[in-house]
Design a protein around this motif. Structure first.
Motif, PDB file in Angstrom:
ATOM      1  N   VAL A   1       0.863  -1.181   0.164  1.00 22.95           N
ATOM      2  CA  VAL A   1      -0.135  -0.202  -0.123  1.00 22.95           C
ATOM      3  C   VAL A   1       0.915   1.299  -0.053  1.00 22.95           C
ATOM      4  CG1 VAL A   1      -1.644   1.345   1.271  1.00 22.95           C
ATOM      5  CG2 VAL A   1      -2.068  -1.186   1.230  1.00 22.95           C
ATOM      6  N   GLN A   2       0.386   2.047  -0.950  1.00 24.49           N
ATOM      7  CA  GLN A   2       1.364   3.370  -0.963  1.00 24.49           C
ATOM      8  C   GLN A   2       0.485   4.474  -1.107  1.00 24.49           C
ATOM      9  OE1 GLN A   2       3.789   3.001  -4.354  1.00 24.49           O
ATOM     10  NE2 GLN A   2       5.683   2.593  -3.054  1.00 24.49           N
ATOM     11  N   ARG A  26      -3.900  -3.105  -2.563  1.00 25.45           N
ATOM     12  CA  ARG A  26      -5.181  -3.855  -2.538  1.00 25.45           C
ATOM     13  C   ARG A  26      -5.485  -3.554  -1.120  1.00 25.45           C
ATOM     14  NH1 ARG A  26      -7.668  -8.044  -5.188  1.00 25.45           N
ATOM     15  NH2 ARG A  26      -8.675  -9.744  -3.915  1.00 25.45           N
ATOM     16  N   ILE A  27      -6.532  -2.918  -1.095  1.00 24.98           N
ATOM     17  CA  ILE A  27      -7.230  -2.412   0.063  1.00 24.98           C
ATOM     18  C   ILE A  27      -8.843  -3.037   0.352  1.00 24.98           C
ATOM     19  CG2 ILE A  27      -8.055  -0.458   1.807  1.00 24.98           C
ATOM     20  CD1 ILE A  27      -5.763   1.141   0.205  1.00 24.98           C
ATOM     21  N   LEU A  28      -8.951  -3.871   1.105  1.00 26.65           N
ATOM     22  CA  LEU A  28     -10.148  -4.563   1.241  1.00 26.65           C
ATOM     23  C   LEU A  28     -10.826  -4.550   2.627  1.00 26.65           C
ATOM     24  CD1 LEU A  28      -9.455  -7.794  -0.621  1.00 26.65           C
ATOM     25  CD2 LEU A  28     -10.661  -5.856  -1.491  1.00 26.65           C
ATOM     26  N   TYR A  98      -4.794   0.133   8.489  1.00 21.83           N
ATOM     27  CA  TYR A  98      -5.751  -1.001   7.671  1.00 21.83           C
ATOM     28  C   TYR A  98      -5.084  -2.186   7.997  1.00 21.83           C
ATOM     29  CZ  TYR A  98      -6.925  -3.899   3.617  1.00 21.83           C
ATOM     30  OH  TYR A  98      -7.282  -5.080   3.003  1.00 21.83           O
ATOM     31  N   ARG A  99      -5.971  -3.100   8.611  1.00 16.76           N
ATOM     32  CA  ARG A  99      -5.623  -4.462   9.350  1.00 16.76           C
ATOM     33  C   ARG A  99      -4.470  -4.360  10.166  1.00 16.76           C
ATOM     34  NH1 ARG A  99      -6.686  -8.548   4.184  1.00 16.76           N
ATOM     35  NH2 ARG A  99      -8.860  -8.261   4.069  1.00 16.76           N
ATOM     36  N   GLY A 100      -4.488  -3.498  11.077  1.00 21.71           N
ATOM     37  CA  GLY A 100      -3.484  -3.297  12.030  1.00 21.71           C
ATOM     38  C   GLY A 100      -2.248  -2.428  11.683  1.00 21.71           C
ATOM     39  N   ASN A 101      -2.050  -2.104  10.698  1.00 19.44           N
ATOM     40  CA  ASN A 101      -0.834  -1.288  10.001  1.00 19.44           C
ATOM     41  C   ASN A 101      -1.283  -0.005   9.679  1.00 19.44           C
ATOM     42  OD1 ASN A 101       0.944  -3.588   9.931  1.00 19.44           O
ATOM     43  ND2 ASN A 101      -0.329  -4.414   8.302  1.00 19.44           N
TER      44      ASN A 101
END
Length: 114
Positions: A1-2, A26-28, A98-101
């Protein structure tokens, strides 16, 4: 992710700027996008954040003078800043949680001066 931030610049006191930030990759699922800023010699501070359902929260520094919005289809977040003051001068960073990051954009300089 950028993340890629844009829209900073030089503006006179009382002016407005709109910052944009687009996330690629990819961000879901659920995530939070927000804006932070950092002035020389100061810690990075929250400006505002917005979650998936559109609910937003603002820090006191720019509450009432800013509006955060997002385009979920584009994975983008925007910050409309109005009635800018010299003390708003800073590097503004967007963040995606996102997802803990946490993912950070590169920062965009906002300078408010007469």
């Amino acid at each position: 992710v950028q993340l890629q931030a844009s829209g900073g610049g030089f503006v006179q006191p009382g002016g407005s700027l709109r910052l944009s930030c687009a996330a690629s990759g990819r961000i879901l699922g659920g995530n939070v996008m927000g804006w932070y800023r950092q002035s020389p010699g100061k810690q990075r501070e929250l400006v505002a954040y917005i979650i998936n359902n559109g609910a937003a929260n603002y820090a006191d520094a720019m509450k009432g003078r800013s509006n955060i919005s997002r385009d979920r289809a584009k994975n983008a977040v925007y910050l409309q800043m109005n009635s800018l003051k010299p003390e708003d001068t800073a590097v503004y960073y967007c963040k995606l949680s996102y997802r803990g990051n946490d993912y950070w954009g590169q920062g965009t300089q906002v300078t408010v001066s007469s």
